[in-house]
Design an enzyme around this catalytic site. Sequence first.
Site, mmCIF file in Angstrom:
data_model
loop_
_atom_site.group_PDB
_atom_site.id
_atom_site.type_symbol
_atom_site.label_atom_id
_atom_site.label_comp_id
_atom_site.label_asym_id
_atom_site.label_seq_id
_atom_site.Cartn_x
_atom_site.Cartn_y
_atom_site.Cartn_z
ATOM 1 C CG ASP A 292 -2.166 0.914 0.980
ATOM 2 O OD1 ASP A 292 -2.100 1.787 0.080
ATOM 3 O OD2 ASP A 292 -3.175 0.793 1.707
HETATM 4 C C1 NOJ Z 1 -4.016 4.052 0.040
HETATM 5 C C2 NOJ Z 1 -5.190 3.138 0.068
HETATM 6 O O1 NOJ Z 1 -5.214 2.440 1.284
HETATM 7 C C3 NOJ Z 1 -5.206 2.161 -1.087
HETATM 8 O O2 NOJ Z 1 -6.398 1.433 -1.048
HETATM 9 C C4 NOJ Z 1 -5.060 2.897 -2.381
HETATM 10 O O3 NOJ Z 1 -5.128 2.000 -3.459
HETATM 11 C C5 NOJ Z 1 -3.749 3.651 -2.366
HETATM 12 N N1 NOJ Z 1 -3.762 4.600 -1.274
HETATM 13 C C6 NOJ Z 1 -3.493 4.406 -3.658
HETATM 14 O O4 NOJ Z 1 -4.359 5.463 -3.754
#
Ligand code: NOJ
Length: 872
Positions: A292
Amino acid sequence: MKLTLALAVLASSSPVFAGIFSSSPQLNKRAELAYSPPFYPSPWMNPDADGWEEAYAKAKDFVSQLTLLEKVNLTTGTGWASEQCVGNTGGVPRLGLRAFCLQDAPMGIRGTDYNSVFPSGLTAAATWDRGLINKRGYAMGAEAKGKGVTVLLGPVAGPLGRAPAGGRNWEGFSPDPVLTGVSMSETIKGIQDAGTIACAKHWVGNEQEHFRQVGEAKNYGYNISETLSSNIDDKTMHELYMWPFVDAVRAGVGSVMCVYTQVNNSYGCQNSKLLNGLLKDELGFQGFVMSDWQAQHTGAASAVAGLDMSMPGDTEFNTGVSFWGTNLTLAVLNGTVPEYRIDDMAMRIMAAYFKVGKNLDEEDVNFSFWTLDTYGPLNWAAGKNIQQINGHVDVRENHGALIREIAAKGTVVLKNEGALPLKKPRFLAVIGEDAGPNIWGPNSCDNRGCDNGTLALAWGSGTANFPYLITPDSALQAQAIRDGSRYESVLSNYAWTYTQGLVKQANATAIVFVNANSGEGFISVDGNEGDRKNLTLWKNGDDLIKNVSSLCPNTIVVIHSTGPVLVTDWYDSPNVTAIVWAGLPGQESGNSITDVLYGKVNPSGKSPFTWGKTRESYGTDVLYEPNNGEGAPQQDYTEGVFIDYRHFDKADAPLIYEFGHGLSYTTFKYSNIQVQKSNAGTYRPTTGETAPAPTFGNFSTDYDDYVFPADDFPYIYQYIYPYLNVSDPKKASADPFYGEEASEFLPPHALDNGSQPLLPASGKNAPGGNTQLYDVFYTLTADIENTGDVVGEEVAQLYVSLGGPDDPKVVLRDFDKVRIEPGQTVQARFTLTRRDLSNWDPVTQNWFVSEYPKTAYIGQSSRKLDLEAKLD
Ligand code: NOJ
């Protein structure tokens, strides 16, 4: 040019490593906390894995031609806002591979235009319709492809929905693992059939927003130095949280995103038990694991723990330095990260790419996530390379019709005392801000971080820009005009004088629209830091309902929400004649709700969660305050597998509408349960060994070959490259400990590359675990008669009691949605596999069927189970 970071190649403070190697006083304290056992080496891909053979053959051809720098380029994002997408890798232009574009998310393509906004996962799950869920996935995958997206960052099975107030539960499907598992599988197949790589996220234990990131928590004033630890025991992990991810892996998902949080006190993106042990070894996952955004905390440690792609590539947004990039190149050159591991990363990434039908033929990315301007910097953070960056390509096709259908069929009628369907009401009075527009425009709040007007989409990275938003007010008014009804609306929750004047008039049918919103932790709306503060309706919704229904004997309530809300105060008022949950419907909101309220679509949605009487009745909640000093807040999942209806059943906790409940405009009668037993044979643990780790190609060990080729192209500020800035590795690493033997700080077996024993619960060549888990034990049927006078669809649900003292009263195991003409009887069909009847044994590390007597139940909801059969 600063290309490296000191701690990048070291194992750093990963609790997994710390737990093994350090004896600092801090550790003694850690020893009392939940612990994640090490699991090494990182399993390498299996080129013979079912469904992956062709993809791996192509990947092998491709990866065998790559230089080390090119391999590293595939694994490392180029930095936050470095290029057009929310995540961008390096490409391999020499061989015609365009850089990967990774883009959110689970309701449509984020941050662009001429895209659709689909119903949320939660609403899709409420349809209980495999076909529609699959079509939704396909449409989203097609839109992503049309924009040049390589990886669509969804669907979501973590959060599963442990805490009803969890901010992002709506991105996922349901707190029930089977409903979520089916939804994951269908969505992934849809997305990937359309030619886009899906991403099952967030693996795993991502059940709340509070404390998921230290920086975010600090911004809210919490003084913590490590992120929350979700402490999950092995049995609960297998029987609940892992379950839908197993279905994702079985469906062939190309990528998985690891979590921000720690799990058992080891960061999710360097937790070797989660990534190496459970995901890659036991489940045989053949795609790649990406972090993530900013969830990576170490370089070599995360590489040997099973991470394959660093996102967005920089250590924190816009630092210009990376745990990987340069440092991964160095780590492979000096043997800290074994060669097989970088090859395995590259193979996994490219196999996922080929698996979905891509063939070095991807069109250019035709949008920029960072702006809707037509022209602007391609390298957004650096402000470089001004050119056309938005093609404004319309990818919507006719998805509006599908969106309308899914949202209508995912609408759940919770109560109906004959008020619905509406039949040309004389006077329709529509009340509440939630019926109307956001007067700043549907896309006005950044990442939808507000609660203005009708709630069709919640907030955070899981959002997309509306191409239009049909409000309930506009669609209901259009219908009323067609019918010759009188129509008035008050689109405020606080205009009490006008509202009162309206709803007390003769013949009024009042429809009150209310909502409850939530979202991702980086945005707080009205003090809701991602997670909801409570389960009550927003903007005095309860008072609005009570006030209107005190005057109008025919008050219909429509709720848009990201999960359950408390309806306790008014649901049983005789003046509240109907209650409808419309979830988060997406762009066609008004049309979908009109279709249901007027009976153009006979409702068939069933609630994907329980409606409890009080907040406490759920037994599980968000942890709102740190509970471990400045250390990682500890969230113990002491309830085990007992969340949502399983908890309500066990605790006999008060509830109002049960999981699986939903009314139709017709009625159904269940009869004639039949059970047919199959001869599945005895379960055999998988035995044998893997092949040794393969490597593909070789690489120069001359550090001069890795220096940034400044003569060939200009360095872009903050961009993450695989190159070294100088050929002296110690200087290039800027690491005072550079040169220490990897074996001194990597855990035992992290560098092993010989054959490894197969786990008993794993599946040899079959992703998704031991193949015998999917042996069918029983086929069941039941007759369902439509006893009313309109055609309807019914979701027949199969629950099982596993019979043991520690088992839930019943667990959902299958469902069948059938369409039945009035007066007709249709047979619904279900299967029960070995997996469905098994428990996880943490001692043998395998599934087993307990000796307790098992019973199957079939019915309309988790508490209306008219049919029953013993399973011998
Ligand atoms: C953080 C989020 O938790 C995740 O779900 C997302 O895909 C990424 N940011 C990218 O935006």
